[in-house]
Every structure is written in structure tokens, then in C-alpha cells.
Design a protein around this motif. Structure first.
Motif, PDB file in Angstrom:
ATOM      1  N   ALA A 176       0.846  -1.199   0.000  1.00  0.00           N
ATOM      2  CA  ALA A 176       0.000   0.000   0.000  1.00  0.00           C
ATOM      3  C   ALA A 176       0.876   1.243   0.000  1.00  0.00           C
ATOM      4  CB  ALA A 176      -0.903  -0.009   1.228  1.00  0.00           C
ATOM      5  N   PRO A 177       0.342   2.340  -0.536  1.00  0.00           N
ATOM      6  CA  PRO A 177       1.088   3.598  -0.517  1.00  0.00           C
ATOM      7  C   PRO A 177       1.448   4.010   0.909  1.00  0.00           C
ATOM      8  CG  PRO A 177      -0.859   3.796  -1.904  1.00  0.00           C
ATOM      9  CD  PRO A 177      -0.966   2.485  -1.172  1.00  0.00           C
ATOM     10  N   ILE A 178       2.574   4.671   1.053  1.00  0.00           N
ATOM     11  CA  ILE A 178       3.002   5.190   2.349  1.00  0.00           C
ATOM     12  C   ILE A 178       2.088   6.343   2.752  1.00  0.00           C
ATOM     13  CG2 ILE A 178       4.852   6.450   3.527  1.00  0.00           C
ATOM     14  CD1 ILE A 178       6.837   4.750   1.880  1.00  0.00           C
ATOM     15  N   THR A 179       1.646   6.305   4.018  1.00  0.00           N
ATOM     16  CA  THR A 179       0.816   7.373   4.579  1.00  0.00           C
ATOM     17  C   THR A 179       1.495   7.892   5.850  1.00  0.00           C
ATOM     18  OG1 THR A 179      -0.466   5.960   6.053  1.00  0.00           O
ATOM     19  CG2 THR A 179      -1.263   6.158   3.765  1.00  0.00           C
ATOM     20  N   PRO A 180       1.039   9.021   6.373  1.00  0.00           N
ATOM     21  CA  PRO A 180       1.628   9.519   7.621  1.00  0.00           C
ATOM     22  C   PRO A 180       1.581   8.502   8.758  1.00  0.00           C
ATOM     23  CG  PRO A 180       0.358  11.257   6.581  1.00  0.00           C
ATOM     24  CD  PRO A 180       0.099   9.987   5.780  1.00  0.00           C
ATOM     25  N   ALA A 181       0.574   7.641   8.781  1.00  0.00           N
ATOM     26  CA  ALA A 181       0.457   6.637   9.842  1.00  0.00           C
ATOM     27  C   ALA A 181       1.552   5.574   9.778  1.00  0.00           C
ATOM     28  CB  ALA A 181      -0.921   5.973   9.768  1.00  0.00           C
ATOM     29  N   ASP A 182       2.263   5.489   8.654  1.00  0.00           N
ATOM     30  CA  ASP A 182       3.314   4.477   8.476  1.00  0.00           C
ATOM     31  C   ASP A 182       4.675   4.928   8.995  1.00  0.00           C
ATOM     32  OD1 ASP A 182       1.698   2.553   7.089  1.00  0.00           O
ATOM     33  OD2 ASP A 182       1.815   3.843   5.313  1.00  0.00           O
ATOM     34  N   HIS A 183       4.760   6.106   9.597  1.00  0.00           N
ATOM     35  CA  HIS A 183       6.061   6.686   9.920  1.00  0.00           C
ATOM     36  C   HIS A 183       6.972   5.749  10.709  1.00  0.00           C
ATOM     37  CE1 HIS A 183       8.996   9.354  11.962  1.00  0.00           C
ATOM     38  NE2 HIS A 183       9.105   9.800  10.722  1.00  0.00           N
ATOM     39  N   ALA A 184       6.507   5.184  11.802  1.00  0.00           N
ATOM     40  CA  ALA A 184       7.370   4.343  12.649  1.00  0.00           C
ATOM     41  C   ALA A 184       7.845   3.105  11.885  1.00  0.00           C
ATOM     42  CB  ALA A 184       6.640   3.938  13.928  1.00  0.00           C
ATOM     43  N   ASP A 185       6.945   2.458  11.160  1.00  0.00           N
ATOM     44  CA  ASP A 185       7.332   1.271  10.385  1.00  0.00           C
ATOM     45  C   ASP A 185       8.307   1.633   9.277  1.00  0.00           C
ATOM     46  OD1 ASP A 185       5.765  -0.466  11.879  1.00  0.00           O
ATOM     47  OD2 ASP A 185       4.030  -0.207  10.565  1.00  0.00           O
ATOM     48  N   ASP A 214       1.076 -11.077   6.603  1.00  0.00           N
ATOM     49  CA  ASP A 214      -0.294 -11.425   7.004  1.00  0.00           C
ATOM     50  C   ASP A 214      -0.694 -10.828   8.350  1.00  0.00           C
ATOM     51  OD1 ASP A 214      -0.695 -12.889   4.717  1.00  0.00           O
ATOM     52  OD2 ASP A 214      -0.123 -14.797   5.630  1.00  0.00           O
ATOM     53  N   ASP A 215       0.303 -10.602   9.218  1.00  0.00           N
ATOM     54  CA  ASP A 215       0.020 -10.036  10.539  1.00  0.00           C
ATOM     55  C   ASP A 215       0.048  -8.511  10.535  1.00  0.00           C
ATOM     56  OD1 ASP A 215      -0.200 -12.598  11.687  1.00  0.00           O
ATOM     57  OD2 ASP A 215       1.983 -12.707  11.946  1.00  0.00           O
ATOM     58  N   GLY A 216       0.319  -7.905   9.391  1.00  0.00           N
ATOM     59  CA  GLY A 216       0.365  -6.448   9.295  1.00  0.00           C
ATOM     60  C   GLY A 216       1.728  -5.848   9.582  1.00  0.00           C
ATOM     61  N   ALA A 217       2.733  -6.704   9.810  1.00  0.00           N
ATOM     62  CA  ALA A 217       4.074  -6.194  10.079  1.00  0.00           C
ATOM     63  C   ALA A 217       4.705  -5.670   8.789  1.00  0.00           C
ATOM     64  CB  ALA A 217       4.951  -7.293  10.675  1.00  0.00           C
ATOM     65  N   ALA A 218       5.355  -4.519   8.886  1.00  0.00           N
ATOM     66  CA  ALA A 218       6.035  -3.924   7.728  1.00  0.00           C
ATOM     67  C   ALA A 218       7.303  -4.722   7.443  1.00  0.00           C
ATOM     68  CB  ALA A 218       6.364  -2.469   8.016  1.00  0.00           C
ATOM     69  N   ILE A 219       7.410  -5.233   6.209  1.00  0.00           N
ATOM     70  CA  ILE A 219       8.539  -6.093   5.862  1.00  0.00           C
ATOM     71  C   ILE A 219       9.328  -5.599   4.654  1.00  0.00           C
ATOM     72  CG2 ILE A 219       7.589  -8.178   6.922  1.00  0.00           C
ATOM     73  CD1 ILE A 219       6.553  -8.988   4.132  1.00  0.00           C
ATOM     74  N   GLY A 220       8.883  -4.519   4.028  1.00  0.00           N
ATOM     75  CA  GLY A 220       9.625  -3.999   2.889  1.00  0.00           C
ATOM     76  C   GLY A 220       9.137  -2.625   2.491  1.00  0.00           C
ATOM     77  N   LEU A 221      10.016  -1.908   1.795  1.00  0.00           N
ATOM     78  CA  LEU A 221       9.646  -0.592   1.290  1.00  0.00           C
ATOM     79  C   LEU A 221      10.198  -0.406  -0.115  1.00  0.00           C
ATOM     80  CD1 LEU A 221      12.343   1.379   1.249  1.00  0.00           C
ATOM     81  CD2 LEU A 221      11.837   1.617   3.643  1.00  0.00           C
ATOM     82  N   VAL A 222       9.576   0.501  -0.843  1.00  0.00           N
ATOM     83  CA  VAL A 222      10.054   0.872  -2.169  1.00  0.00           C
ATOM     84  C   VAL A 222       9.716   2.338  -2.393  1.00  0.00           C
ATOM     85  CG1 VAL A 222       7.949   0.151  -3.414  1.00  0.00           C
ATOM     86  CG2 VAL A 222      10.153   0.187  -4.600  1.00  0.00           C
ATOM     87  N   VAL A 281      13.985  -5.017   1.696  1.00  0.00           N
ATOM     88  CA  VAL A 281      13.166  -6.060   2.310  1.00  0.00           C
ATOM     89  C   VAL A 281      13.864  -6.477   3.592  1.00  0.00           C
ATOM     90  CG1 VAL A 281      12.253  -8.403   2.050  1.00  0.00           C
ATOM     91  CG2 VAL A 281      12.270  -6.834   0.094  1.00  0.00           C
ATOM     92  N   ALA A 282      13.118  -6.573   4.678  1.00  0.00           N
ATOM     93  CA  ALA A 282      13.685  -6.980   5.966  1.00  0.00           C
ATOM     94  C   ALA A 282      14.428  -8.300   5.797  1.00  0.00           C
ATOM     95  CB  ALA A 282      12.580  -7.103   7.008  1.00  0.00           C
ATOM     96  N   PRO A 283      15.641  -8.394   6.351  1.00  0.00           N
ATOM     97  CA  PRO A 283      16.466  -9.588   6.139  1.00  0.00           C
ATOM     98  C   PRO A 283      15.787 -10.909   6.471  1.00  0.00           C
ATOM     99  CG  PRO A 283      17.764  -7.865   7.176  1.00  0.00           C
ATOM    100  CD  PRO A 283      16.340  -7.375   7.134  1.00  0.00           C
TER     101      PRO A 283
END
Length: 154
Positions: free
Chosen positions: A5-14, A56-64, A86-88
């Protein structure tokens, strides 16, 4: 299943956690003002685009991150995929491939002629994926400072 999903302000910590991992991987340190500015531009979608992959649990595992720009070799834009991480502990599960596919979809929707990116020559793990989803152009990357009076080489 991975969701993107697109990055939003709520994603800051992740995002910050993933960004820190990305910078560590490339052995880079940026001033806090740069990190703050990058996130602000990503979250406001002002030309710098970004997405986060979650498990599946909603944990942030990658960014682009990517951007579109005009080209002198095309009547349409090109899409530069600037950052991919991508998280190792989740590598090898298709997250990187899914993030690249996401950028390709976004680029196609924007009418971009192609998506391209750079990586370190010794980044064998990532290059294994890149060789499966794209072709190497054989170009060598150079850079220099834009500041007058600074040495051309660092």
C-alpha cells in the motif's frame, strides 16, 4: 500473503525502521533533516512515491520508493526505482519481486516507458532477483558533486 500500500503519515514508525535497515545495509548515515524530508515527501505524494509491504500479521517487511521523470529518449516519462529494501528475515519469499511489480504497475498507469534502478555490483542476493525480473543494461554509474569548488572525486 503480502499486501502493498502507498506510504501514509500513519506508516512513519514502520517506515523509519525499514529506512534505518536500508541505510545500514548500504553503510550510509543521513542527517535527520534528510530522513524527515524524505518521509514528508513520500507521505504527501508530491512527486516522490513510496509503498510499504506488510505480511499477514500487518508487520512492515519492505519498502520501495520511486519517481517519474521526463526523458530525452522517449515522448513519455521514465520511472526510477530509487530505493528497495526487504527486511532480512523475510528475504527470499517474493516480497522484493512484489514491490518491483507494484512499481511497474504504477509506472504503467502513469504512462512511463520503463522502470529502471541501480544496485551495488556486489549485491549478489538482490542481483539474483533483478536478473530474473529485468535485464542488465551494462551501464556503469558515475557521480560527482554539483557544488562548485568541491573536488570532482571524493
Amino acid at each position: 500473503m503480502t499486501t502493498i500500500a502507498p506510504i501514509t503519515p500513519a506508516d512513519h514508525a514502520d517506515w523509519l525502521r525499514l529506512w534505518a535497515g536500508y541505510l545500514l545495509f548500504y553503510e550510509q548515515a543521513l542527517p535527520q533533516e534528510v530522513t524527515d524530508d524524505v518521509f514528508a515527501r513520500l507521505a504527501s505524494d508530491d512527486g516522490l512515491h513510496g509503498a510499504i509491504a506488510r505480511d499477514d500479521d500487518g508487520a512492515a517487511i519492505g519498502l520501495v520508493h520511486w519517481l517519474l521523470h521526463p526523458s530525452t529518449w522517449s515522448t513519455t516519462s521514465y520511472c526510477y526505482l530509487e530505493d528497495l529494501f526487504v527486511a532480512p528475515d523475510t528475504r527470499g519469499a517474493g516480497v522484493g519481486r512484489a514491490l518491483i511489480a507494484h512499481v511497474r504497475e504504477q509506472a504503467a498507469a502513469a504512462g512511463a516507458a520503463k522502470v529502471y534502478w541501480l544496485t551495488r555490483q556486489d549485491n549478489a542476493t538482490a542481483r539474483g532477483l533483478y536478473d530474473r525480473v529485468a535485464r542488465s543494461t551494462g551501464f556503469v554509474h558515475y557521480e560527482t558533486s554539483s557544488e562548485p569548488g568541491r573536488p570532482e572525486r571524493g
